[in-house]
Design a protein around this motif. Structure first.
Motif, PDB file in Angstrom:
ATOM      1  N   GLN A  55     -12.106   5.185  -0.961  1.00 41.54           N
ATOM      2  CA  GLN A  55     -11.726   5.860  -2.205  1.00 41.54           C
ATOM      3  C   GLN A  55     -10.901   4.912  -3.063  1.00 41.54           C
ATOM      4  O   GLN A  55     -10.006   5.349  -3.799  1.00 41.54           O
ATOM      5  N   TYR A  62      -9.934  -5.014   3.764  1.00 39.41           N
ATOM      6  CA  TYR A  62     -10.067  -4.935   5.225  1.00 39.41           C
ATOM      7  C   TYR A  62     -11.250  -5.763   5.726  1.00 39.41           C
ATOM      8  O   TYR A  62     -11.388  -5.979   6.912  1.00 39.41           O
ATOM      9  N   SER A  97      -6.232   8.738   0.165  1.00 35.59           N
ATOM     10  CA  SER A  97      -6.211   7.636   1.132  1.00 35.59           C
ATOM     11  C   SER A  97      -4.869   7.487   1.847  1.00 35.59           C
ATOM     12  O   SER A  97      -4.488   6.389   2.243  1.00 35.59           O
ATOM     13  N   VAL A 149      -8.003   7.909   9.837  1.00 39.89           N
ATOM     14  CA  VAL A 149      -9.140   7.319  10.551  1.00 39.89           C
ATOM     15  C   VAL A 149      -8.739   6.110  11.391  1.00 39.89           C
ATOM     16  O   VAL A 149      -7.614   5.658  11.338  1.00 39.89           O
ATOM     17  N   GLN A 161      -0.271   5.733  11.393  1.00 41.45           N
ATOM     18  CA  GLN A 161      -1.379   6.685  11.518  1.00 41.45           C
ATOM     19  C   GLN A 161      -2.035   6.556  12.893  1.00 41.45           C
ATOM     20  O   GLN A 161      -2.288   5.448  13.356  1.00 41.45           O
ATOM     21  N   ASN A 177      -3.305  -0.235   1.970  1.00 38.42           N
ATOM     22  CA  ASN A 177      -4.639   0.348   2.015  1.00 38.42           C
ATOM     23  C   ASN A 177      -5.659  -0.725   1.653  1.00 38.42           C
ATOM     24  O   ASN A 177      -5.300  -1.796   1.144  1.00 38.42           O
ATOM     25  N   HIS A 178      -6.905  -0.369   1.870  1.00 39.11           N
ATOM     26  CA  HIS A 178      -7.998  -1.273   1.514  1.00 39.11           C
ATOM     27  C   HIS A 178      -8.418  -1.043   0.056  1.00 39.11           C
ATOM     28  O   HIS A 178      -8.447   0.098  -0.418  1.00 39.11           O
ATOM     29  N   ARG A 210      -0.955   7.232   2.919  1.00 32.21           N
ATOM     30  CA  ARG A 210       0.177   6.487   2.358  1.00 32.21           C
ATOM     31  C   ARG A 210      -0.270   5.080   1.992  1.00 32.21           C
ATOM     32  O   ARG A 210      -1.132   4.504   2.671  1.00 32.21           O
ATOM     33  N   SER A 223       1.195  -2.425   7.753  1.00 32.80           N
ATOM     34  CA  SER A 223       0.136  -1.448   8.027  1.00 32.80           C
ATOM     35  C   SER A 223       0.002  -0.398   6.934  1.00 32.80           C
ATOM     36  O   SER A 223      -0.899   0.424   6.985  1.00 32.80           O
TER      37      SER A 223
HETATM   38  C1  LIG Z   1      -3.728   0.654   7.965  1.00 37.07           C
HETATM   39  S1  LIG Z   1      -3.846   2.271   7.485  1.00 37.07           S
HETATM   40  C2  LIG Z   1      -3.196   2.244   5.855  1.00 37.07           C
HETATM   41  C3  LIG Z   1      -2.091   3.241   5.729  1.00 37.07           C
HETATM   42  C4  LIG Z   1      -2.573   4.660   5.787  1.00 37.07           C
HETATM   43  N1  LIG Z   1      -3.079   5.064   4.482  1.00 37.07           N
HETATM   44  C5  LIG Z   1      -1.502   5.611   6.243  1.00 37.07           C
HETATM   45  O1  LIG Z   1      -1.260   6.630   5.612  1.00 37.07           O
HETATM   46  O2  LIG Z   1      -0.910   5.332   7.291  1.00 37.07           O
HETATM   47  C6  LIG Z   1      -5.567   2.422   7.236  1.00 37.07           C
HETATM   48  C7  LIG Z   1      -6.013   3.848   6.900  1.00 37.07           C
HETATM   49  O3  LIG Z   1      -5.691   4.199   5.562  1.00 37.07           O
HETATM   50  C8  LIG Z   1      -6.771   4.923   4.963  1.00 37.07           C
HETATM   51  N2  LIG Z   1      -7.352   4.090   3.901  1.00 37.07           N
HETATM   52  C9  LIG Z   1      -7.066   2.799   3.654  1.00 37.07           C
HETATM   53  N3  LIG Z   1      -7.736   2.351   2.598  1.00 37.07           N
HETATM   54  C10 LIG Z   1      -8.502   3.373   2.169  1.00 37.07           C
HETATM   55  C11 LIG Z   1      -9.437   3.532   1.099  1.00 37.07           C
HETATM   56  N4  LIG Z   1      -9.730   2.540   0.290  1.00 37.07           N
HETATM   57  N5  LIG Z   1     -10.028   4.732   0.963  1.00 37.07           N
HETATM   58  C12 LIG Z   1      -9.749   5.770   1.795  1.00 37.07           C
HETATM   59  N6  LIG Z   1      -8.875   5.680   2.819  1.00 37.07           N
HETATM   60  C13 LIG Z   1      -8.250   4.504   3.002  1.00 37.07           C
HETATM   61  C14 LIG Z   1      -7.790   5.138   6.046  1.00 37.07           C
HETATM   62  O4  LIG Z   1      -7.496   6.364   6.661  1.00 37.07           O
HETATM   63  C15 LIG Z   1      -7.496   3.996   6.992  1.00 37.07           C
HETATM   64  O5  LIG Z   1      -7.855   4.296   8.313  1.00 37.07           O
END
Ligand SMILES: C[S@@+](CC[C@H](N)C(=O)[O-])C[C@H]1O[C@@H](n2cnc3c(N)ncnc32)[C@H](O)[C@@H]1O
Length: 412
Positions: free
Chosen positions: A367, A343, A23, A386, A218, A309-310, A25, A306
């Motif tokens: 995840q 989220y 997921s 994403v 991202q 994560n969720h 960072r 930001s």
């Molecule tokens: C606001 S960003 C959080 C920071 C992000 N992980 C990063 O590396 O910049 C949101 C993105 O993190 C990833 N993400 C957040 N929560 C997740 C989760 N529970 N499972 C998988 N991907 C997650 C997804 O790609 C999502 O679009």
């Protein structure tokens, strides 16, 4: 803990960004935390926009909204059609103290590019045709390559000055202009340092963030454009208007160093960067208290939060107080544990439904620890960046998801 609205931003020293396999960072805590600990308190976004429709009903500083009533907005528009209305002198002084008079002028200038009479758009056919394209990146790069070539054609750029933006484009352009203006302010403040110094506490920051923090977010460009291909045209259009109005000749009487810097910063790369971090990272500015009927008033990008994560069983909740966002632990957090927010209001749903909602609305397969426990080891997929932002253009299609987004990271 006691907070005031003009308190500086704060980040708990225990918060650490770490890379995860599934997921991206995300924040972890490098110490144990008790419930009710404020781990992040960010006073203002790096860049934001209040949608035109609400501009005369929302305080530009504290984002107070009273169901469409305007009587509390005692301070009229600051500039000529800049779209800045305030509750009182204090809100006006806070806004001006942070942003400065120059931004009022820039926003007024941008508003002159807003089309007075909005026209409907019917891009359904294009969108369907383009959705079949296998290589969306090539499609995006192709559109920007044309814009880059056109930027060299002086006569054409002159014609861009007469381009008009529809409300959706103008609202997004406002967010991009604010982001680039903040970047210019930051560079100005670095210029004041002694030669050779690389950083200084005096550098201008917005919500604790620099342009580097903002642009390290991202990108949601590919996911957003693959879902809404016609947005590429809107994005190029936004660039053309910003470039022709602020990126070419300066007014002859211009003496402002920030304005001169801004001119250099209106590049395709920077505009595209600002546009790409909005989906997936922006927090919706929703009418509070949030209910099923709450209006989405605009959005803001807060780079420091930001990185949450969720999680479908989050250990942190988000609170909005005016333009501040605070993140507070809801239970004990162990040393080294991931700290996550939700989220959307998906916690009460079953695994399948939660994953579907998150995939449909935010394009990722969840995840989180909760889903991994419930789903066993059969589900993990490799991390793919994403998009999370629900595009206002798609409001009708996605209004249900927008409601969901009201309670989400990149959502509120
Ligand atoms: C606001 S960003 C959080 C920071 C992000 N992980 C990063 O590396 O910049 C949101 C993105 O993190 C990833 N993400 C957040 N929560 C997740 C989760 N529970 N499972 C998988 N991907 C997650 C997804 O790609 C999502 O679009």
């Amino acid at each position: 803990m006691f907070w005031t609205n003009d308190a500086p931003s704060y980040k708990h020293p225990a918060l650490e960004v770490k890379q995860t396999p599934f997921s991206g960072r995300t924040y972890h805590s490098n110490c144990a935390l008790t419930p009710g600990s404020c781990i992040l308190d960010i006073a203002t976004p790096y860049a934001d926009t209040i949608y035109k429709h609400f501009r005369t009903e929302v305080c530009a500083e504290c984002w107070r909204y009273d169901g469409g009533r305007r009587t509390f907005l005692t301070m009229r528009d600051l500039g000529e059609n800049a779209g800045l209305f305030f509750c009182n002198d204090q809100c006006k002084a806070s806004w001006l103290g942070r942003e400065g008079e120059e931004l009022v002028e820039l926003l007024s200038g941008l508003e002159t590019a807003r089309r007075r009479k909005q026209q409907g758009k019917d891009k359904q056919t294009d969108a369907q045709a383009i959705l079949k394209l296998e290589d969306i990146e090539q499609y995006i790069v192709g559109a920007w390559d044309v814009a880059r070539r056109d930027t060299m054609r002086v006569k054409l750029v002159r014609q861009w000055k007469t381009l008009q933006l529809d409300d959706f484009e103008a609202d997004i352009a406002r967010y991009v202009l604010i982001a680039l203006y903040h970047y210019a302010r930051e560079l100005d403040s670095q210029g004041l340092d002694a030669p050779g110094s690389c950083c200084s506490s005096s550098h201008v920051r917005f919500g604790m963030a620099s342009w580097d923090d903002f642009s390290a977010l991202q990108s949601g460009e590919q996911q957003q454009i693959s879902k809404f291909p016609e947005l590429v045209n809107d994005h190029v259009h936004i660039y053309q208007v910003l470039h022709s109005r602020f990126g070419t000749l300066l007014p002859p009487d211009c003496v402002s160093p920030t304005r001169k810097r801004l001119k250099e910063l209106i590049t395709i790369e920077n505009v595209r960067k600002a546009l790409s971090v909005d989906p997936g990272n922006s927090f919706g500015i929703w009418e509070v208290p949030i209910t099923e009927e709450s209006e989405g008033l605009g959005f803001g990008v807060y780079p420091i939060p930001s990185f949450f994560n969720h999680n479908c069983s989050p250990n942190v909740r988000k609170e909005r107080d005016g333009r501040r966002l605070r993140f507070v632990t809801t239970r004990d957090v162990a040393l080294g544990e991931e700290v996550c927010i939700s989220y959307g209001h998906v916690e009460a749903m079953g695994l399948e439904q939660r994953r579907k909602e998150l995939m449909d609305g935010w394009f990722f397969c969840c995840q989180c620890s909760q889903c991994m426990t419930e789903g066993g080891s059969t589900s993990p997929t490799r991390f793919v960046p994403v998009s999370l932002h629900i595009c206002p253009r798609a409001h009708n299609v996605l209004s249900g998801l927008q409601r969901l987004a009201a309670r989400c990271v990149p959502g509120t």
